[in-house]
Each structure stands twice: as C-alpha cells, then as structure tokens.
Scaffold this motif. Structure first.
Motif, short mmCIF file in Angstrom:
data_model
loop_
_atom_site.label_atom_id
_atom_site.label_comp_id
_atom_site.label_asym_id
_atom_site.label_seq_id
_atom_site.Cartn_x
_atom_site.Cartn_y
_atom_site.Cartn_z
N ALA A 120 0.83 -1.21 0.00
CA ALA A 120 0.00 0.00 0.00
C ALA A 120 0.87 1.25 0.00
N ARG A 121 1.92 1.26 0.80
CA ARG A 121 2.83 2.42 0.84
C ARG A 121 3.56 2.56 -0.50
N ALA A 122 3.91 1.44 -1.11
CA ALA A 122 4.63 1.50 -2.39
C ALA A 122 3.77 2.14 -3.47
N ARG B 288 24.47 10.13 2.79
CA ARG B 288 24.32 8.85 3.52
C ARG B 288 23.56 9.07 4.83
N VAL B 289 23.87 10.15 5.52
CA VAL B 289 23.15 10.44 6.77
C VAL B 289 21.68 10.70 6.48
N ALA B 290 21.39 11.48 5.43
CA ALA B 290 20.00 11.76 5.06
C ALA B 290 19.27 10.49 4.65
N SER B 291 19.98 9.58 3.96
CA SER B 291 19.36 8.32 3.53
C SER B 291 18.97 7.47 4.73
N ALA B 292 19.88 7.35 5.70
CA ALA B 292 19.58 6.56 6.90
C ALA B 292 18.41 7.16 7.67
N ALA B 293 18.36 8.48 7.76
CA ALA B 293 17.25 9.14 8.46
C ALA B 293 15.94 8.92 7.73
N GLU B 294 15.96 8.94 6.39
CA GLU B 294 14.74 8.75 5.61
C GLU B 294 14.21 7.34 5.75
N ILE B 295 15.12 6.35 5.78
CA ILE B 295 14.69 4.96 5.95
C ILE B 295 13.99 4.78 7.29
N GLU B 296 14.58 5.35 8.34
CA GLU B 296 13.96 5.25 9.66
C GLU B 296 12.62 5.97 9.70
N LEU B 297 12.54 7.13 9.05
CA LEU B 297 11.29 7.90 9.03
C LEU B 297 10.21 7.15 8.24
N ARG C 69 -1.95 2.54 20.42
CA ARG C 69 -0.87 2.09 19.54
C ARG C 69 -0.63 3.09 18.41
N LEU C 70 -1.71 3.72 17.94
CA LEU C 70 -1.55 4.74 16.91
C LEU C 70 -0.83 5.95 17.48
N ARG C 71 -1.19 6.36 18.69
CA ARG C 71 -0.50 7.50 19.30
C ARG C 71 0.98 7.19 19.52
N GLU C 72 1.28 5.97 19.93
CA GLU C 72 2.68 5.58 20.10
C GLU C 72 3.42 5.65 18.76
N ALA C 73 2.76 5.21 17.70
CA ALA C 73 3.39 5.27 16.37
C ALA C 73 3.62 6.71 15.95
N LEU C 74 2.65 7.59 16.23
CA LEU C 74 2.82 9.02 15.90
C LEU C 74 3.97 9.64 16.70
N ASP C 75 4.06 9.28 17.98
CA ASP C 75 5.16 9.80 18.81
C ASP C 75 6.51 9.31 18.29
N GLU C 76 6.57 8.05 17.87
CA GLU C 76 7.83 7.51 17.35
C GLU C 76 8.19 8.19 16.04
N HIS C 77 7.20 8.49 15.20
CA HIS C 77 7.46 9.20 13.95
C HIS C 77 8.05 10.57 14.24
N GLU D 129 4.45 2.25 9.93
CA GLU D 129 3.82 1.80 11.18
C GLU D 129 2.57 2.63 11.47
N ILE D 130 2.61 3.92 11.20
CA ILE D 130 1.43 4.77 11.40
C ILE D 130 0.29 4.29 10.50
N ALA D 131 0.62 4.00 9.23
CA ALA D 131 -0.41 3.54 8.30
C ALA D 131 -1.03 2.23 8.79
N ALA D 132 -0.19 1.30 9.24
CA ALA D 132 -0.70 0.03 9.72
C ALA D 132 -1.59 0.20 10.95
N ARG D 133 -1.15 1.06 11.88
CA ARG D 133 -1.93 1.27 13.10
C ARG D 133 -3.25 2.00 12.81
N ALA D 134 -3.23 2.91 11.82
CA ALA D 134 -4.46 3.63 11.46
C ALA D 134 -5.48 2.67 10.86
#
Length: 587
Positions: free
Chosen positions: A114-116, A176-185, A218-226, A191-196
């Motif tokens: 779905a994200r893809a 490289r730093v931006a790429s790693a940050a984007e993957i984590e984001l 769980r959705l709020r936790e996902a939003l906080d982690e984002h 996770e937000i999409a799945a929890r929603a």
C-alpha cells in the motif's frame, strides 16, 4: 541513481527526453554566462569597443530566446513525464504482484505494498521531475562554467577544481546520513499507516470492550515515534549539512580573495576580474543548492529500492510452452507435500476427483483442507509431488486457462465497494441479463436482491460491509454459477451462518453439484452437504487418513464418522432458560 531510475521505469523515453532537455538548458545557461568574458573585455577598456561587443550581445540575445523557448517546453514535458511515470510504475507493480504466490501477502507486506503504490510511486514520479531536473541543472551549470574558466585562465580553473573533490566527499557523507534518516522515518510512517488501518478495522472490538476512546494508544505511540524519528534525523543531518555549506562558502571566499589579489597585482584585468567574480558566484551557487536536494534525492533512491524489492520478489514460474486447453475437469493429487513455514501443511497427500463428481474434504481445523484448495488453484506451488487438473500438471498449464476452469467460493468473502451487479459481473463481465438472473436464482441471491431498496444497484460497502455474512456468501456462489467454470472449490461456505442462510447456501451448493459436468470440491462438515458428496477425503495432520463414500466412512467408525457424529450432536444443542421454582411449605 539515474541508472537506477531508468532501470526501474518500464518506458523511460519521456523521462529521458526531459533529462536531455534540462541538460541542454544547463549547458546553455553556462555558455550564456561565458559570453560575459568577451563582452566585458570589449566594454570595460579605456576606450569601449561596441563593435567588438555587438556580435556577442547578438549571440547572447539569440541564446536567451532559445533558453526561454526550451524552458516553456520543459514545464509541460515535466508534468507529462511525472504523470506517465507514476502510471507506469503503478501498473508495473500491480502486474507483478498478481503473479506472486499468496504466501507473499503477509500483513507487513500488504502494508508495504500500500505504501509503495501511494507514497513510493508518488515520491519517485514527483522527485524525478521536481528534484531530478534541478539536480541535473546544478551539476551541469557548474561543469560548463568550469570548462569555460579552463579555457580562459588555467590558474583560476584549478582553484575551482580543487574545491570539487572536497565538496563531493562532504556531500556524499551528508547524503548517507540523510538516507539513513529517511529509511527510519519511512519505517515509522509505515507503522502509522498500519496502526491507522488497525484502528479503523478494530472499532467494533474496541467499542465492545469499552475502549472506543482509548483504543488508539498504539496509533499515538506510532505518531510519537514518527516525531522522534524526524527529530533524530534532523539532529544527525545538521552537522553534515553545515559542513558541506562551509566547504562551498570557503571555496567561494578563497576564489574571491584570489581574484581581488590578482587584480591588485595586475595579473588580472578589470574586465576579467568582474567576469571571474560572476562566474565564480554562478559556479558555487548551484553547488551550494545541492545540499537542499540531496535529502530528496536519497529519499527518491530509497523509494526506488523499496519498489525494486517488490519487483524482485519471485513470481510463480511459468512454463516455456504452457498447455492452453484442459480436456476434462478432473483433479488429482499425487504424493503432494507443502509447508508454509518449517511445519508441513500437507504430507504425501494423494487422491483423485473424477470429472463431474463432488468431493468433500473433512478434518479438524489445521488438517490441511484449505491448503488443498489453494494448491489446486495454484496460489502456491507444491514442495513435492504433483497437482493435476485435467491430467496436466498445474505448473504446465497457462495460468489464465487454469483460472478460467476454476471458480472459488472463499470462507471469508470479499466484495468490492460497488453494486451487487458489478460484484457479480466480476466472474463474467460479458454475461447477459438473463444469465445474471439465472445465476442469482440458483444461488438464492434473488431473495436478497428483492428485499434491498435499490435491488441490483445496491452498493455493498467496503468489503461488503452492508451485507450479512450469508448474503455475501450468496453473492460468491452466484459468481461461481455465472462463471460456468467446470471446477468449483468451496471453502467452508456455510460456516457460522444463521439457519435461513445455511439452508439457502446448502441448497445452492447442492445445485452446483447437480451439474454432472461440473467437478465440485467442498470443505464442509454439515450432513446436508456431505449427503450430496460422491466421495469424502478425510485429512488429519496434513495426511489423507480416509477416502470413500460418505455412508461407507460413517460405518467404518474412523475420523469422518467421529466428526460427523460430533456435528450431529451439536445440532441438538440449545440454551435452556433456568426457571426458579418456588416450593411452598407443607404443613
């Protein structure tokens, strides 16, 4: 990254045209700036030579006109390329996933798919135009100016060139730093999409448990982690970004100081110094802009990598010379074994379903009944043994031919958010109205249609939510009638239904089995369904333990007899009301 994009794009010609167009614009921009050298040399002298400057000014005017025309052309080409790329990628993804085995579609992968189709495809299509084109311009403008300066003054060109490798190394590190940050984001966003989705689907359960307002934890936790992921990414990227900007600014400062010094000592004329300053600024300006683009470029590259992971998922193999005709509607399992994970679902399973017969698959939950039907439809390929349809290994059949021969009535029926008629016509879009009505009557769907306010044009809601489970089953069975397939697979079609729907669906299944040209394989335990079966295949622990006619197996006292009697007993269960009797005291 450019090779990555063109490799991913199914038809890259419009994108290639856009890239070439921006490359021409970038080089033309650099060449127009280069005209400053002869123009300023002609005008900034003791006695200005307007005649010498005139041809260069005329050339510059023509160049500006060409640049303006190409810029106007580039905008619609860019929009067209973005839309075409998005459409191509989405179709490419959907075509590929339809060839994947059902085992690929885990909960995580469905969320990733779905994200893809939404975020990743949109990111690639948009950034390829809005970021890719400016990146090409930044690089080629600087490269063209560097080439011009080499032709004018080797000393100044070498100074510009000395900045490039330092800037390149610093930019790669920032990327490289931006790429790693984007993957984590992106992981946090998925996770937000799945929890929603989970929150929406679980509303009945949450409200029944009294947690309708608090069930979104769980959705709020996902939003906080984002949010935390975003802050961590910004923190990690700050120093590399500032470092790159410092390198570019230091290079520009060094060039300006050197130019001023050369002017003061007479090594450089006033005209060349002015031209040099302008060229130096235009050399470093696009280089400095790259730091604003590198994060988006890395995000695009990561999105392309995620799309490629889907494309690299192995599809079910296709025969080089597939069989395009099924002579008879028989089904045969020959020593078939299959495992979803390390635990076998089927082991050495063998049985035959002759054409025009009804076979009932029985067994406890987890015995392998549903796996049998999925292997017949080739949702997966066997680990060992052979599944044959019409005497042909299903792996050698053309997939379209195989699916045309099979109709499936699933236990959990999925209906699209469309009308009942549109959902039914999925089986045969070209079916006539009369064929539609015949299929509806055979499946007892006409009773449902008659009591609905809009009849055939009633929308069923997402996943058929506006219909009951029994009504959805009737739509599914009507599809099987309408498709007129010679092999029908029915997976627990009457499970957990009210008596009225159970009777209607039982009659519909019996109607399906009555056609002696149709082979029916049904998973069921109800006596009404089993009574119409020509043979029963009993499964236990993924193995066939009994095969034979229903009456024979009932008398044999084996697995089938035990399950049959258990169901007979449960039919007599009822909930008795407890009555309080008052006992009067006797004298």
């Amino acid at each position: 990254m450019i090779r990555h994009l063109y490799r991913l794009c199914p038809q890259p010609w419009l994108l290639l045209r856009l890239g070439l167009l921006h490359a021409v614009l970038a080089v033309l921009q650099g060449l127009l700036l280069a005209l400053l050298v002869p123009i300023l040399r002609a005008l900034l002298r003791a006695e200005p030579d307007f005649a010498a400057a005139e041809p260069w000014l005329f050339t510059g005017a023509i160049g500006l006109l060409v640049y303006a025309v190409l810029t106007m052309i580039a905008s619609p080409v860019g929009f067209a390329a973005s839309m075409q790329l998005a459409a191509q990628l989405r179709h490419h993804v959907m075509r590929h996933v339809t060839t994947l085995p059902l085992g690929w579609f885990t909960a995580d992968r469905k969320a990733r798919l779905a994200r893809a189709l939404t975020a990743d495809v949109g990111c690639v299509a948009q950034l390829a135009v809005t970021i890719g084109a400016p990146a090409i311009t930044c690089v080629l403008v600087s490269a063209t100016i560097l080439a011009v300066v080499f032709a004018v003054d080797l000393r100044l060109a070498l100074l510009l060139l000395a900045v490039v490798p330092v800037a390149y190394v610093t930019l790669r590190h920032a990327g490289r730093v931006a790429s790693a940050a984007e993957i984590e984001l992106e992981a946090a966003a998925t996770e937000i999409a799945a929890r929603a989705i989970e929150l929406g689907q679980a509303q009945p359960v949450l409200r029944a448990a009294g947690r309708g307002e608090t069930g979104g934890e769980r959705l709020r936790e996902a939003l906080d982690e984002h949010r935390r992921s975003y802050r961590r990414g910004l923190g990690r990227s700050t120093l590399p970004d500032l470092g790159y900007t410092a390198v570019v600014m230091a290079g520009l400062l060094a060039v300006l100081v050197l130019g001023a010094r050369m002017l003061l000592v007479g090594a450089l004329s006033v005209a060349d110094t002015v031209a040099w300053m302008v060229l130096a600024v235009r050399f470093f300006e696009p280089l400095g802009a790259l730091i604003d683009l590198v994060g988006a470029l890395r995000a695009m590259d990561n999105a392309m990598t995620r799309l490629e992971e889907i494309f690299h998922a192995p599809a079910l193999p296709r025969s080089a010379d597939p069989v395009r005709r099924v002579e008879r509607a028989s089904v045969e399992f020959s020593r078939v074994s299959y495992a979803y994970t390390d635990t076998p679902a089927l082991s050495e399973v063998s049985f035959v379903c002759p054409p025009g017969t009804t076979t009932a698959l029985v067994g406890a939950s987890g015995s392998g009944k549903t796996t049998v039907t999925r292997l017949i439809a080739r949702f997966f390929d066997v680990d060992a043994g052979v599944v044959r349809v019409g005497g042909v290994d299903v792996r050698d059949l053309d997939p379209e031919v195989l699916m045309n021969e099979i109709a499936i009535v699933f236990q959990d029926v999925y209906l699209f958010d469309a009308t009942i008629e549109e959902n039914l016509r999925l089986a045969r879009p070209e079916a006539t109205r009369e064929e539609l009505l015949i299929a509806a009557r055979a499946a007892r769907l006409d009773e449902v249609v008659e009591r609905l306010p809009n009849g055939w044009q009633t929308r069923v809601g997402e996943a058929g939510a506006q219909l009951s489970g029994g009504e959805r089953q009737r739509v599914s069975i009507a599809r099987a009638f309408l498709k007129q397939a010679r092999i029908v697979l029915i997976d627990e079609a009457g499970s957990a239904l009210d008596p009225e729907n159970e009777r209607a669906i039982g009659h519909a299944i019996a109607e399906l089995a009555r056609d002696r040209e149709r082979t029916v394989i049904v998973i069921a335990h109800r006596p009404t369904t089993l009574a119409s079966a020509d043979q029963v295949v009993s499964l236990a622990g993924g193995r066939v333990v009994e095969t034979g006619a229903p009456d024979e197996l009932r008398r044999a006292g084996g697995v089938f007899a035990r399950l049959y009697h258990q169901y007979e007993q449960t039919r007599g269960w009822c909930i008795a009301a407890r009555r309080d009797a008052t006992r009067s005291a006797s004298p």
